[in-house]
Design an enzyme around this catalytic site. Structure first.
Site, PDB file in Angstrom:
ATOM      1  N   GLU A 142       0.790  -1.185   0.095  1.00  0.00           N
ATOM      2  CA  GLU A 142      -0.024  -0.030   0.132  1.00  0.00           C
ATOM      3  C   GLU A 142       0.951   1.244  -0.024  1.00  0.00           C
ATOM      4  O   GLU A 142       0.599   2.370   0.747  1.00  0.00           O
ATOM      5  CB  GLU A 142      -0.995  -0.139   1.051  1.00  0.00           C
ATOM      6  CG  GLU A 142      -2.176  -0.946   1.055  1.00  0.00           C
ATOM      7  CD  GLU A 142      -3.276  -0.574   1.954  1.00  0.00           C
ATOM      8  OE1 GLU A 142      -3.556   0.497   2.411  1.00  0.00           O
ATOM      9  OE2 GLU A 142      -4.213  -1.798   1.957  1.00  0.00           O
ATOM     10  N   HIS A 183      -2.040  -1.792  10.444  1.00  0.00           N
ATOM     11  CA  HIS A 183      -1.385  -2.836  10.630  1.00  0.00           C
ATOM     12  C   HIS A 183      -0.256  -2.929  11.488  1.00  0.00           C
ATOM     13  O   HIS A 183       0.435  -1.895  11.522  1.00  0.00           O
ATOM     14  CB  HIS A 183      -0.918  -3.434   9.082  1.00  0.00           C
ATOM     15  CG  HIS A 183      -2.181  -3.622   8.225  1.00  0.00           C
ATOM     16  ND1 HIS A 183      -2.368  -5.151   7.750  1.00  0.00           N
ATOM     17  CD2 HIS A 183      -3.235  -2.923   7.536  1.00  0.00           C
ATOM     18  CE1 HIS A 183      -3.379  -5.113   7.058  1.00  0.00           C
ATOM     19  NE2 HIS A 183      -3.848  -3.736   6.871  1.00  0.00           N
TER      20      HIS A 183
END
Length: 531
Positions: free
Chosen positions: A253, A517
């Site tokens: 990402e 995360h």
């Protein structure tokens, strides 16, 4: 550099020894386009798209994060609402006015993507190269995988993040600290406590162990036998630091181009070889893709070859990104005219919870592509030191909604140190997906606080995302034990004749408030022959 070691300058085959020389090799792309004319046209297209993109990004960026809401006083709320009421319509008008120019830019940008390189390679000569490996001596290799959520700020707001330029600079500083911590133990890697005689959780054998010192006490004299108390649940291997000895970083990402450039500059000081801006946009199989794959790889070792394959079955919102698999071959040294190489795969699978069948097909493709890539790059006599696959797979090993993916053939070929079997993780493994609405709360607001909080079952239940059903809804009837959704993986495949042991695993809290995360690190101990 030691005798026999090989240093590459961004080519797909290299070597100082004639026996290691490859057939005529193509240089890894260091710019998006081979032709300066195409690069100029791409710059023009992006300039035409810029006003519309800026207006849309700022419009989406008006949505506040939970931290921004908390910082506003009642008067601040009034001012914020007034600013939104004024800025929102103005940005919407600007977006509408920019549409004709953006349409022209899009028409110019789309065909150019077919000629764009699938990734960019950066070699920083000033960065210290990795020490060449003498095959006769065991060596430890460390890999890190992290989802950074570096989307354009407006899109990142949907994950309760935003402020992408500032976060990218902060993440880069945390990934590559200015100076090592002299008190660092195992350079940020921790060894999970044993749950049996055969290593971590009783699955893998290793020579390393964690000794627990217990005070000496006199045994009480009892006339009746005592019931043995239950064994306490092992603490998760959490660390507030990144491993300073990491050899390869695999990031996901990193969609924002400015964020990717920031990471390249900072990581290039430590990692001589960086691959970024992976994947292309444009029309692919009749679908419009506006974003790349978001994959990013940094290596201390010379890159011999690299390839990217795009998943053809992206669905729903994920179809807007060119998700796929990045495959890299690195050279670790040479021995008697034989190359010592390693393979790394980095991927990011379909995200929506209900798309298990899509992810299943993507895993099958990834295995096929990895095999093809390794067969294409393999040379007679090569010694493979490691074969690692990592990334955000977007399914866990606890949710009943992910059972299809938990039983994939992938886990028959690659070993996941955190897994015991389908639907069952090691007792010390925890989830890596945070509850995105809680990421700014005080108990997880710093790396140290997050480590302390996630060390307790109550902290994990509150701040880690919980198991889900196939619909994506929370599984309120989950039987437990509850440890969170582990979406981020670092797996390996043993490659004889070398022997591979798991040296350490760590869940890292260093990116507190910067991502939704937890990064994962895996250290592999590789040596010749059987243990």
């Amino acid at each position: 550099m030691a005798p026999g070691a090989v240093e590459c300058e961004g080519v797909s085959g290299c070597g100082g020894d004639p026996a290691l020389s490859a057939p005529p090799a193509m240089r890894l792309p260091e710019s998006p386009f081979r032709s300066p004319a195409l690069a100029a046209l791409d710059a023009v297209a992006r300039a035409l798209l810029a006003p519309g993109f800026w207006a849309l990004n700022r419009l989406l960026d008006l949505r506040p994060t939970t931290a921004e809401r908390r910082r506003r006083s009642p008067c601040g709320w009034c001012r914020g609402c007034a600013a939104w009421a004024l800025a929102g319509p103005a940005l919407a008008v600007l977006l509408l006015l920019s549409l004709p120019v953006a349409a022209l830019g899009l028409l110019l940008w789309l065909p150019l993507q077919a000629a764009r390189s699938p990734f960019l390679y950066q070699h920083t000569a000033a960065a210290p190269p990795a020490e060449p490996w003498d095959l006769r001596q065991p060596r430890t290799f460390t890999f890190l995988s992290a989802n950074l959520c570096l989307l354009p700020s407006g899109l990142a707001k949907f994950s309760n993040l935003g402020q992408t330029p500032q976060r990218a600079a902060d993440i880069a500083r945390r990934l590559v600290p200015a100076a090592p911590d002299p008190d660092s133990d195992r350079a940020g890697l921790m060894e999970p406590r044993h749950r049996g005689a055969n290593g971590y959780g009783g699955t893998l054998r290793t020579e390393r162990s964690v000794a627990l010192e217990m005070p000496e006490v006199e045994a009480p004299v009892m006339e009746t036998p005592m019931t043995e108390p239950p064994e306490p649940e092992p603490e998760p291997p959490l660390s507030e630091r990144f491993p300073l000895d990491a050899d390869v970083l695999c990031l996901q990402e990193v969609f924002d181009a400015a964020a990717a450039a920031c990471l390249r500059r900072r990581l290039g000081r430590v990692f001589p070889h960086v691959i970024s801006e992976v994947g292309t946009g444009g029309l692919r199989r009749g679908r419009l893709r506006l974003l790349g794959s978001g994959l990013f790889l940094a290596s201390r070792f010379p890159v011999l070859a690299a390839a990217f394959r795009s998943f053809p079955n992206g669905a729903r919102e994920d179809a807007m990104a060119d998700k796929g698999l990045l495959m890299v071959q690195v050279q670790l040294g040479s021995a008697r005219h034989r190359r010592i190489v390693g393979y790394i795969g980095c991927t990011h699978l379909q995200a929506p919870a209900g798309d298990g069948a899509v992810r299943d097909a993507q895993l099958t493709l990834a295995l096929r592509w990895l095999q093809q890539f390794q067969q294409e790059q393999e040379r007679s006599g090569d010694v493979v030191a490691f074969d690692v696959l990592c990334g955000d797979l977007n399914f866990d090993n606890c949710s009943r909604g992910d059972q299809l993916n938990q039983r994939h053939q992938l886990f028959e070929l690659y070993q996941d140190p955190c897994r015991q079997g389908p639907g069952q993780d090691e007792p010390w493994a925890i989830g890596t997906l945070l509850n995105y609405l809680e990421i700014y709360e005080e108990p997880v607001s710093t790396p140290e606080k997050m480590k302390r909080t996630l060390s307790s079952p109550g902290g994990r239940c509150r701040f880690l995302a919980g198991p889900i059903l196939a619909s994506g809804l929370p599984d309120t009837a989950f039987p437990g034990p509850w440890r969170g959704r582990r979406l981020d993986y670092v797996m390996f495949r043993p490659r004889p004749p070398l022997h591979t042991d798991v040296a350490a695993v760590s869940f890292i809290t260093r990116l507190a408030t910067c991502s939704d995360h937890l990064p994962v690190a895996l250290s592999l101990h590789v040596g010749p022959g059987a243990p």
